[in-house]
Every structure is written in C-alpha cells, then in structure tokens.
Scaffold this active site. Structure first.
Site, short mmCIF file in Angstrom:
data_model
loop_
_atom_site.label_atom_id
_atom_site.label_comp_id
_atom_site.label_asym_id
_atom_site.label_seq_id
_atom_site.Cartn_x
_atom_site.Cartn_y
_atom_site.Cartn_z
N ALA A 1 52.77 62.24 58.76
CA ALA A 1 52.79 62.68 60.16
C ALA A 1 52.13 64.04 60.23
O ALA A 1 52.35 64.89 59.37
CB ALA A 1 54.24 62.75 60.69
N ASP B 1 63.22 70.51 71.18
CA ASP B 1 61.97 69.74 71.14
C ASP B 1 62.29 68.27 70.91
O ASP B 1 61.75 67.63 70.01
CB ASP B 1 61.06 70.29 70.04
#
Length: 510
Positions: free
Chosen positions: A133, A290
C-alpha cells in the site's frame, strides 16, 4: 518561506487543474453556470502550459491531485469518503488516493530502515515484500520477523516528504493571509488558524514515533470495545521514519462486493463504524482522525480493525460535553437547549438573542428530520449550521475542526456501506449513554472532587494569583497590533497587487 513566490504556486495549481482536465470535471460536478466557466477558461486556458501534466494514464482528478502534491492528495482522500457529495463514480476514482499511489523502490525503503534502526533489514526480516500500500506520506511493506516468524507491517516515510508538505503548507499560509487581507469578512473563519491546525496535524504524521504512541494509547482505550481491534506497534522496530506494527488480516471495508461475498452484514458494519467513532470521541476524548476506508478492515471474526494512526484527535472533557449536548439537542429536536449550549460555551457572542438563535436552529434541524433516512446527513447539518452561526457571529472553533471533519468522513464510510442508514438513530444510544454519565449527580460529584484536588494543590498560591488577576483587570489591555507576518503580507500585496489578485482569484475559483 511564506513570501510572494507562493503566488506562483497558486497559479500553477489552477494551471495544473486546467491542463489535466480536472477543472472541467469539477465545474461539471458543481453545475457551474456558463459565465463562471467562461471567466475561468479565459484566465486559466492561456496559462495551462505552466501546470504539471501529471500521469496521463490516470483519470483527470487523481491525475491533478497526485501531480500537485501530498497536501492536495489529503484533500482528495477526504472527498473519496463522500459519494453523497461528489457522486459514486468520482468517490470510487478518488479512493485510489487512500492507499494505491505509486510506490517508491523497495531498496530505498530498506536503506531508510537500515539508517533509522541501525540494523541490516535482512538480519531483522526473513521476508520483506514490495509495497502493499502506498499513500501520500508513506508506504507499507509486509514482512516476516526472523526471530518469531510473525508477519508485521513496516511503514516507511516517503523520501523528502517533509519538504514537499512544507512547500504546500507555506502556499496555504500565504493564501490564508491574502484572503484575510482582501476579504475582512473571512476573518471570522480564522483561515490562518485553520492552516496552523492543519500544519500541526501534518507534522504529527511525519514522526512515526508519535503514531506508535497514538496506536498504543488507542489500543489501551478500546481494548474492551466489542467488535473492534487496533493494530499494535512494535516499539523495538520503530523510529522517526519507520514504524513496525502487527500485520492486519481482513477484508477492506471499502470493498462492498467482497464483504457481501464473505457474508458480512454491511448495514451492521456501517452502524458500528459510526457508533465506535462517537464512543471514542465522547467517552475517551481520543479518536481516529483519519477513519476512511483505506484505514479500516473487517477481520475474519467480523471485528473492525483500525490501523494508520498518524492523525488522532483529542478534545477535553468540557468540549466533549458541549458537543454531546448539541448532538443530543438536535436528536431530541430541543433547539432551545442547543441554542443555550452555544451561548454557555461562548461559541455565540453574549449580545445575540437566544430565542432568535433557537428559531434559526429549528430552521436547520426540522427540514433534515423530514427527509428520508438515506438523505439525512451530518454533513448537510453542519453546512446548514455553519450558515446560521455565521449570521450570529460565531467564530470558527479550531479545536473542533478535526472532530467535525472526521464526523463527516465517518458518516461517508457508514453510508458507503449502507446507503439507507439513519445517522440519528445510530448515534442516539451512544450520545444518550454519554449524557447519562457525564451530566448528572455523579458527574457533578466527580467535578467537585476534581476541583477540590486542584484547589488543594494551588491553595498556597491562590491569593497571589487572585491579586495578579485583579491588578491586570484594572489596567486597559494594550491595543492589538497587526501580526508581523500580516504586515509583511500587506507590503507584498501593495508591491504586486495585480499578480496577487490573479492568485487569490484562482484560489477562490478552486
């Protein structure tokens, strides 16, 4: 540096949006009138060659944001959680910004690990994959520890990311100063303070030791939360630019098709995401700031697993009570109480009319409660509430910015899982439970006990403190002077007013 060279940065922003085709998409999404389209094109089209062309293989919006840099990518990440605002197609397109950006070479990551940990990565890890990622600030590798055979996630900061972020933040500061100078009405919104808050959040993300500490505290706070887990940090393999954590196995919470294939109840997951966020914010005053789809997975046991703790929010106990009472007042449609809470907290100037404010709040809440569940939106409520508080002179509360932003993000995640989720029904039990604990006889006794402890500690100093306060009160406060940074900005504006107006216009057009 926050000098006039940032005008060039703002102009390049507009030029990049035009050159990549992103501005056309944005104007279409906003249903901009022909006059605005023509005005923008008249300025931006001749200047598009000044912009970055980005990666032609990407769609226009992601192409532009990735070309503009990490701060703009962060903005795209937020929009990706709001399909109700930008539409399903654009939300899906923007979701690649969460964890599917181009990675940097694995060898560079290993070199950075060796420098940070002062050990050869080949001596630590039996296996070390390429990036699994890659986001705007760091990328993650899957690795197996030699000493235990366990899989871990190794997060490594992008090289040079600190300088890249600082460049964007400096441009944002310059734009905020220009907006405050040329649009005095905007000062109520505290653009400068908003950028300062954003900068503090970003600086926290750039030190992975702080993220490890946040993960550790978050894990401690939530260890008894049913159906929720936190990826734990490995302190012995963590430094400023490298963070090692437990590897998280699970299904990405943004992959609805795979969730359904594996038999998970999307509606239950959507409700739980929202309730967990509210519980963390109200109960603990410490929440994941987040909480988008890229940072959540669903474990094989159905538990929601959170990771990436670079942005965490904190709110004090008094602010939590205020926030809970405002939410509870809207849930119960007690607009008079919502108005009183705003006045008691000092959010609205005391010279305003409570009754008039309560009536204006009713105009905010009632239309929303009359909507179908799929249209009830916290984002819409905040937008309406913003309009009302502006009329009554309420200033931007910087301490609530991250909470409000995350609330909107979490709502977007919840609604992406279950489009017909009723936000108010899901929130009500969490808010009611907090109200019962924090407002009442037990809470009063606890507050008095805390007050007594403070007075006991500061008792010997109280007379001197009281005397100093009274002496200060008896003197008139000196007039406020314009901050040095704003004086410099004023000089720059006078020196280059024509070019500045172009930059400010481009910013407002975006």
């Amino acid at each position: 540096m926050r000098g006039p060279h940032n005008i060039w940065r703002l102009i390049r922003t507009g030029a990049t949006l035009e050159r990549t085709g992103a501005m056309s998409v944005m104007l279409d999404a906003m249903e901009a009138p022909p006059l605005l389209r023509g005005l923008y094109r008249g300025i931006a089209w001749p200047l598009q060659w000044l912009g970055d062309k980005g990666d032609p293989s990407r769609p226009p919006i992601t192409r532009a944001l990735t070309a503009l840099g990490p701060a703009y990518i962060k903005f795209g990440q937020i929009l990706s959680t709001r399909p109700d605002v930008v539409g399903d197609d654009l939300a899906t397109e923007l979701r690649v910004l969460q964890d599917k950006l181009p990675p940097f070479p694995t060898e560079i990551a290993k070199k950075q690990i060796a420098e940070a940990l002062e050990q050869d990565p080949d001596e630590i890890f039996e296996e070390f994959s390429d990036a699994v990622a890659a986001a705007s600030i760091a990328q993650v590798h899957k690795a197996r520890l030699k000493r235990t055979g366990e899989f871990v996630a190794v997060k490594v900061l992008r090289p040079g990311i600190g300088k890249a972020f600082q460049r964007d933040i400096d441009a944002f500061y310059f734009a905020a100063g220009a907006i405050e100078l040329f649009a005095p009405f905007s000062r109520r919104l505290k653009p400068y303070a908003v950028i300062e808050h954003f900068e503090s959040v970003v600086l926290g993300e750039l030190d992975l030791r702080l993220e490890a500490a946040s993960a550790s505290q978050f894990q401690s706070n939530t260890e008894k939360d049913e159906g929720f887990r936190v990826a734990a940090p490995r302190w012995d393999l963590t430094d400023k630019t490298v963070l090692t954590m437990d590897w998280v196995e699970g299904t990405p919470i943004g992959d609805n098709a795979l969730l359904e294939k594996e038999g998970f109840d999307r509606a239950a997951l959507g409700a739980r995401v929202l309730q967990l966020f509210l519980s963390h914010a109200l109960r603990d005053g410490f929440f994941h700031g987040d909480m988008h789809q890229g940072n959540l997975k669903v474990g094989p046991d159905g538990a929601i697993v959170a990771y990436d703790f670079g942005i965490m929010g904190q709110i004090d106990e008094y602010t939590r009570r205020v926030y809970a009472e405002i939410l509870y007042g809207f849930i119960k449609r007690d607009y008079r109480r919502v108005a009183e809470v705003h006045f008691e907290a000092g959010y609205v100037p005391a010279d305003q009319d409570v009754e008039a404010f309560a009536l204006a709040l009713r105009a905010v809440g009632e239309p929303i409660f009359g909507m179908d569940a799929s249209n009830i939106s916290m984002g819409r409520l905040l937008a309406y509430l913003f309009e009302v508080t502006e009329r009554f002179g309420m200033e931007t509360r910087t301490e609530l910015l991250l909470l409000q932003r995350t609330m909107v993000v979490v709502e977007g995640v919840s609604r992406s899982l279950s489009p017909h989720v009723n936000i108010w029904e899901v929130a009500q039990p969490v808010v009611e439970d907090y109200i019962k604990v924090s407002i009442g006889p037990k809470a009063l006794a606890s507050d008095l006990a805390k007050t007594a402890r403070v007075l006991a500690r500061f008792g010997p100093r109280l007379p001197a403190l009281a005397e100093a306060a009274l002496v200060a009160q008896s003197h008139n406060a000196p007039p406020k002077r314009l901050a040095p940074s704003r004086r410099r900005i004023a000089g720059w504006m006078l020196a280059g007013s024509g070019l500045t107006l172009v930059g400010v216009w481009l910013l407002s057009a975006l």
